[in-house]
Structures are given as structure tokens and as C-alpha cells.
Design an enzyme around this catalytic site. Structure first.
Site, short mmCIF file in Angstrom:
data_model
loop_
_atom_site.label_atom_id
_atom_site.label_comp_id
_atom_site.label_asym_id
_atom_site.label_seq_id
_atom_site.Cartn_x
_atom_site.Cartn_y
_atom_site.Cartn_z
N GLY A 91 3.53 -2.06 10.68
CA GLY A 91 2.30 -2.41 11.44
C GLY A 91 1.78 -0.97 11.90
O GLY A 91 0.81 -0.94 12.24
N PHE A 93 0.49 1.67 10.39
CA PHE A 93 -0.63 1.84 9.62
C PHE A 93 -1.83 1.02 10.04
O PHE A 93 -2.94 1.50 10.09
CB PHE A 93 -0.60 1.70 8.12
CG PHE A 93 -1.69 2.01 7.24
CD1 PHE A 93 -2.12 3.45 7.12
CD2 PHE A 93 -2.57 1.28 6.61
CE1 PHE A 93 -3.26 3.86 6.41
CE2 PHE A 93 -3.72 1.47 6.05
CZ PHE A 93 -3.97 2.79 5.86
N ASP A 271 4.55 3.24 -2.95
CA ASP A 271 3.65 1.98 -2.85
C ASP A 271 2.58 2.20 -2.99
O ASP A 271 1.98 3.07 -2.30
CB ASP A 271 4.27 0.92 -1.61
CG ASP A 271 3.45 1.45 -0.37
OD1 ASP A 271 2.62 0.72 0.06
OD2 ASP A 271 3.92 2.56 0.20
N CYS A 309 1.17 -1.42 -25.10
CA CYS A 309 1.76 -2.11 -23.86
C CYS A 309 2.33 -3.42 -24.42
O CYS A 309 1.76 -4.33 -25.40
CB CYS A 309 0.65 -2.38 -22.87
SG CYS A 309 1.21 -3.21 -21.49
N CYS A 311 3.13 -6.13 -22.06
CA CYS A 311 3.07 -6.87 -21.09
C CYS A 311 2.43 -8.30 -21.61
O CYS A 311 1.90 -8.51 -22.77
CB CYS A 311 2.16 -6.36 -19.87
SG CYS A 311 0.30 -6.61 -20.15
N HIS A 340 -1.25 -6.91 -15.90
CA HIS A 340 -1.23 -5.91 -16.71
C HIS A 340 -0.87 -4.57 -15.94
O HIS A 340 0.05 -3.62 -16.34
CB HIS A 340 -2.46 -5.66 -17.66
CG HIS A 340 -2.34 -4.31 -18.29
ND1 HIS A 340 -1.96 -3.97 -19.43
CD2 HIS A 340 -3.38 -3.03 -18.01
CE1 HIS A 340 -1.98 -2.65 -19.84
NE2 HIS A 340 -2.83 -2.09 -18.72
#
Length: 376
Positions: A91, A93, A271, A309, A311, A340
Site C-alpha cells: 500500500g 506506493f 512486476d 510465439c 501462446c 499474448h
């Protein structure tokens, strides 16, 4: 427990064992702020998209639906149907991003809720109790994320307070893990390095918090206004002071190029909302650069988004179809694009780990840095 199994320069290849499973590092944590990935991606989809860790946000879940409710539902893992590791942001941020609504004091921060304007107080103890109720695998310490650049005097005072808050977080987490109603008594605590763009403040703060022997360490307060070069300089300055036997997390970063450069400088975990947010606007990452699927040139393009790819999106659908979905404002377009991009990021981390395993990361970096940030 973190095991460093190989290095190449400062780059690290490791294994991070948690109560909710093993994480192969370097790894990207997929951002599900409110216990969901925006774009209609379920926890079950995430398994298929090769996600190892999901990140959820303490502040947002505290506001809605409420951390006590999630506790009563058996914790976040059960609530959202995800049985792999979860990291909860503290919290802190939000203290920064909701700056017009907050007042910072020694005891903590007074907020107004962005949902209903209700007055909220959150300090180190409250953040730890909320995260304990959520029962995440990793809880982040409550800190202040300051704007870059900020005056040196303020940065020094802020860092000192963040350290005092971290000590309180550690004490409170110990209590939370011993509570009889705790869902995850093995919850881990990561401390956060702050210090703006001042190398000496960053280094001293890292030394100070390393002495607390936490479960992992994050570099916070970057990607909030400084240049990429300043960010890389700070990582390089702080890295020698970070414990070698603990995972290292660069918060809120970033582009594929940022990730490669940060791995090169010794970071293990990342992240960022970028892969899902960009996807929802039609910007898709490929191994040849970034495309905007809404462009007219894709109207009759029967090729997959990325020829290299595998995916689910690229296996089944054409650029022309995905472009049509965006133009028609069909939700499926966003879902396919997010799938994707998340696959791309998780595959990028796989390829980085493979390059480190083979002792070929330097060559990987040299090959992909000029390509992955390029707009096609």
C-alpha cells in the site's frame, strides 16, 4: 529460502522456495491488483500462461472487498483460485500515487479512499495485519515512495522513517504469524530500499535494512520519473550491498529492455502493469519488436501476432481478427492481447533463465536489447 545456483557477471540464476511452491528466478510477477488480471484473465488462465507468481495490492483489497472478508473466505489463494505464490504490495506506493489525498505522519498515513472518499489510516502495523488477513506468500513492508527528483533533505528524512517503519513491520509480522487464526503462518517479509536518485543515501539505506535479516529485499521508488540511465545507475550502486543469499526485487519495472538490463545488474524479481495495460490498448510485444494491432496494415494480415510465439492467441488467431475485435470494441480482443503479452513476458524470463544456465546471457542481452524496444 533462496538458493543462488549460478552467476554470470552480476546476473543471477536462482531457486526461491516458498510455502506455496518454488519460483525459478529471474521471474516476472504478473500483476492482479484487485485479485484479477485486467483483461478477463482468470487464475486458471495464468497457469497456462506460465505465470509463477501473482502480485495483488493490499490497499485496493483492503478498500474492496475488505481484507477481513478475504480472511473469512480462506485467504487470497482460495478466494481467487490460485495455488502458486502471491506477493502483496504493502500500500506504500498508493501513498505516493494518491498524493493529493494523503497526510504522512510518524504513526502512518491518513488517506481518503479513492472509491468512496472514506477516511482511512494505514501504518506499518495495519499493513502487516491486512496482508496477514490476505495470507499472501510474501508481504511487502510499508514504506514511503517519494517522487523523483525530491530534495535531498526530504529524501534523508523519508528513508529514516521508512527504516523505522520497517522495524515495526518486522515486529508486527512476527505477531501476525503467531496468531491462532492466521491462515499462512509462514508469510515472508521483504524490505524496500529507498533513497531517490542519491547513490549515497540508497547505499546507506540498503546497508541499514540488510542488517534486519529479512526474507528478501526490494528496490523501490524507481520508474517514477527518473530516466532509465538513472535507474540502472541506482541498481548498480545498491547491488553490492544487497544480501547475496536473499531474493532481490525491482518494483514496478518494466519494459523487456528494462528487465534484461536489471537482470544484468543482479535483480531476481520484477512486476509491472505494462504487459496487460499495453495489451488492452492494442500494443503487443513480439520477438521482433512492438506492434500496434489497431494499425490499418493488419486489416488483412492472416499471420499470428508473432510468428515465433506459441501462446494460445498466436496458435489460434490472426492479426486481422484481433484488430477487428479491437475496432468492434469486443472484450475478447483485450483478453487475447493480454494473454499474448503475459505469455511473452513469462517466456522472456524463461529464455533469460536458459541463457544464464548455458552461460550465454551476455550474448542474449547483446542480441535482444536493440530489438525488443523497437516499434514496428
Amino acid at each position: 529460502m533462496y538458493q543462488l545456483i549460478k552467476t554470470e557477471g552480476s546476473a543471477r540464476r536462482g531457486i526461491f522456495e516458498t510455502v506455496h511452491g518454488t519460483v525459478q528466478t529471474p521471474a516476472f510477477m504478473n500483476v492482479g491488483t484487485s485479485a484479477a488480471i485486467k483483461g478477463g484473465i482468470s487464475s486458471y488462465d495464468l497457469v497456462d500462461l506460465k505465470c509463477q507468481v501473482e502480485l495483488c495490492n493490499t490497499y485496493h483489497l483492503h478498500v474492496r472487498p475488505g481484507d477481513r472478508l478475504i480472511h473469512d473466505m480462506g485467504g487470497l489463494h482460495k478466494f481467487m483460485g490460485w495455488n502458486r505464490p502471491i506477493l502483496t504490495d504493502s500500500g506504500g506506493f498508493q501513498v505516493f500515487s494518491l498524493s493529493t489525498l494523503r497526510k504522512i505522519k510518524e504513526e502512518g498515513v491518513y488517506f481518503q479512499s479513492h472509491v468512496d472518499g472514506k477516511r482511512i489510516f494505514m501504518g506499518p502495523e495495519e499493513s502487516m495485519r491486512i496482508q496477514s488477513n490476505l495470507a499472501s506468500t510474501i508481504a511487502m513492508a510499508f514504506d514511503e515512495c517519494i517522487e523523483n527528483p525530491s530534495p535531498r533533505e526530504y529524501v534523508e528524512k523519508s528513508c529514516a522513517r521508512t527504516t523505522r517503519w520497517l522495524i515495526r513491520c518486522k515486529e508486527e509480522m512476527k505477531k501476525c504469524n503467531q496468531r491462532p487464526d492466521t491462515i499462512n503462518p509462514h508469510q515472508l517479509l521483504f524490505g524496500i530500499n529507498q533513497g531517490g536518485t542519491y547513490d549515497d543515501i540508497r547505499i546507506q539505506h540498503m546497508k541499514d535494512i540488510a542488517e534486519l535479516d529479512l526474507d528478501g529485499y526490494a528496490i523501490g521508488g524507481l520508474a517514477v520519473g527518473e530516466t532509465a540511465e538513472e535507474m540502472y545507475r541506482i541498481i548498480s550502486a545498491v547491488e553490492p550491498c544487497m544480501p547475496k543469499n536473499k531474493p532481490r526485487y525491482l518494483m514496478g519495472v518494466g519494459t523487456p529492455v528494462n528487465i534484461i538490463e536489471a537482470v544484468y545488474r543482479g535483480v531476481d524479481l520484477f512486476d509491472c502493469v505494462m504487459p496487460s495495460r499495453n495489451a488492452r490498448h492494442g500494443h503487443m510485444f513480439t520477438w521482433e519488436g512492438i506492434i500496434n494491432i489497431a494499425n490499418n496494415k493488419y486489416a488483412k494480415d492472416d499471420r499470428p501476432v508473432d510468428m515465433n510465439c506459441t501462446c494460445p492467441t498466436c496458435q489460434r488467431h490472426s492479426r486481422a481478427y484481433i484488430r477487428h475485435l479491437f475496432k468492434a470494441n469486443e472484450m475478447l480482443g483485450m483478453r487475447l492481447a493480454v494473454m499474448h503479452n503475459l505469455w511473452f513476458y513469462n517466456t522472456l524470463m524463461e529464455k533469460i533463465r536458459e541463457a544464464l544456465d548455458l552461460g550465454e546471457f551476455a550474448a542474449f542481452r547483446e542480441k535482444y536489447l536493440p530489438i525488443l524496444g523497437k516499434r514496428i
